[in-house]
Enzyme design. Structure first.
Site, PDB file in Angstrom:
ATOM      1  N   CYS A 109       0.816  -1.076   0.155  1.00 31.63           N
ATOM      2  CA  CYS A 109      -0.142   0.021  -0.062  1.00 31.63           C
ATOM      3  C   CYS A 109       0.836   1.100  -0.082  1.00 31.63           C
ATOM      4  CB  CYS A 109      -0.836  -0.199   1.172  1.00 31.63           C
ATOM      5  SG  CYS A 109      -2.210   0.999   1.098  1.00 31.63           S
ATOM      6  N   HIS A 199      -3.575  -5.143   0.605  1.00 30.97           N
ATOM      7  CA  HIS A 199      -3.021  -5.534   1.980  1.00 30.97           C
ATOM      8  C   HIS A 199      -3.383  -6.949   2.100  1.00 30.97           C
ATOM      9  CE1 HIS A 199      -2.352  -1.725   3.967  1.00 30.97           C
ATOM     10  NE2 HIS A 199      -3.163  -1.212   3.275  1.00 30.97           N
ATOM     11  N   GLU A 201      -1.434  -8.778   4.213  1.00 28.10           N
ATOM     12  CA  GLU A 201      -0.696  -8.823   5.618  1.00 28.10           C
ATOM     13  C   GLU A 201      -1.828  -8.612   6.478  1.00 28.10           C
ATOM     14  OE1 GLU A 201      -0.315  -4.407   5.624  1.00 28.10           O
ATOM     15  OE2 GLU A 201      -0.826  -6.089   4.223  1.00 28.10           O
TER      16      GLU A 201
END
Length: 242
Positions: A109, A199, A201
């Site tokens: 990001c 994202h 993660e």
């Protein structure tokens, strides 16, 4: 065998620009270094590498000894790359030195946008407004066979939450995936550098919490995505870090 060292650089937000109490119900709170440590453990890789986390946005120093680091993940941020905070300039300078090592880096990001800027690309606000939700990407031909997308298909969703986008990719960079408002949703910059606008993660509760102060109505756009964190594992394994 000597274990490799993975560094996670957090650039979460400008200190004082948000309420820490908003994050107290989330594991790790606003400390993303804790969240990423848990993610690596979840991936079953924690006992195969050494992990370091640095909260660069809070002034924690980035490692001076680049030989002691084998791979890096650069996290996202509430700050825009155009904000030009002191800590953003520190990260940018450090990335320029890291690039010279030829060692791997994954940007996520805001990390995706900063990497692109450091390499000569251009970032702008999304004219249509923020890209928000659990959304699929369209992989390019290069993305179809890229190691980063191993185990994913054309319907696989990822968490998006961004006001800015990479509008011009750096010279020598390959686009791996797009969305209608994002011409560069995933990139391979060469030299073992990759980055994604989304994202992999994150969890849906963390993404929803991101909007709690900014625009609470956006929080409902996130749904649980099983397995999207495998992309971080793909980066780690694909670069021989674990």
């Amino acid at each position: 065998m000597t274990r490799k060292t993975l560094l996670f650089i957090s650039q979460f937000a400008e200190p004082g620009s948000y309420s820490r109490s908003t994050w107290r119900r989330i594991y790790g709170g606003d400390d993303e270094t804790v969240m990423v440590e848990a993610l690596i453990d979840h991936l079953g890789m924690f006992d195969r590498l050494d992990y370091r986390g640095v909260k660069a946005h809070e002034g924690e120093p980035l490692p001076a000894d680049l030989d002691a680091i084998d791979g890096v993940i650069l996290g996202g941020s509430f700050a825009s790359v155009s904000d030009n905070y002191d800590w953003q300039r520190e990260i940018g300078g450090w990335l320029a030195r890291w690039r010279e090592t030829g060692k791997p880096l994954m940007g996520i990001c805001g990390g995706h946008q900063m990497m692109s800027t450091v390499l000569g690309g251009r970032v702008e606000k999304i004219p249509a407004g923020p890209e928000v939700g659990s959304l699929a990407v369209t992989r390019t031909e290069a993305g179809q066979g890229h190691y980063l997308f191993d185990g994913f298909d054309d319907t696989s969703p990822f968490f998006f939450g961004n006001f800015d986008r990479v509008i011009e990719v750096p010279q020598g960079t390959t686009v791996l995936a797009t969305r209608p408002n994002l011409p560069a949703a995933a990139l391979d910059h060469g030299g073992n550098w990759v980055s994604v606008q989304f994202h992999p993660e994150m969890t849906c509760d963390r993404m929803a919490t991101c909007w709690a102060e900014v625009d609470p109505a956006q929080s409902a756009r996130y749904s649980f995505i099983p397995g999207c964190e495998r992309m971080v594992g793909n980066f780690i394994a694909g670069n021989g870090l674990a």
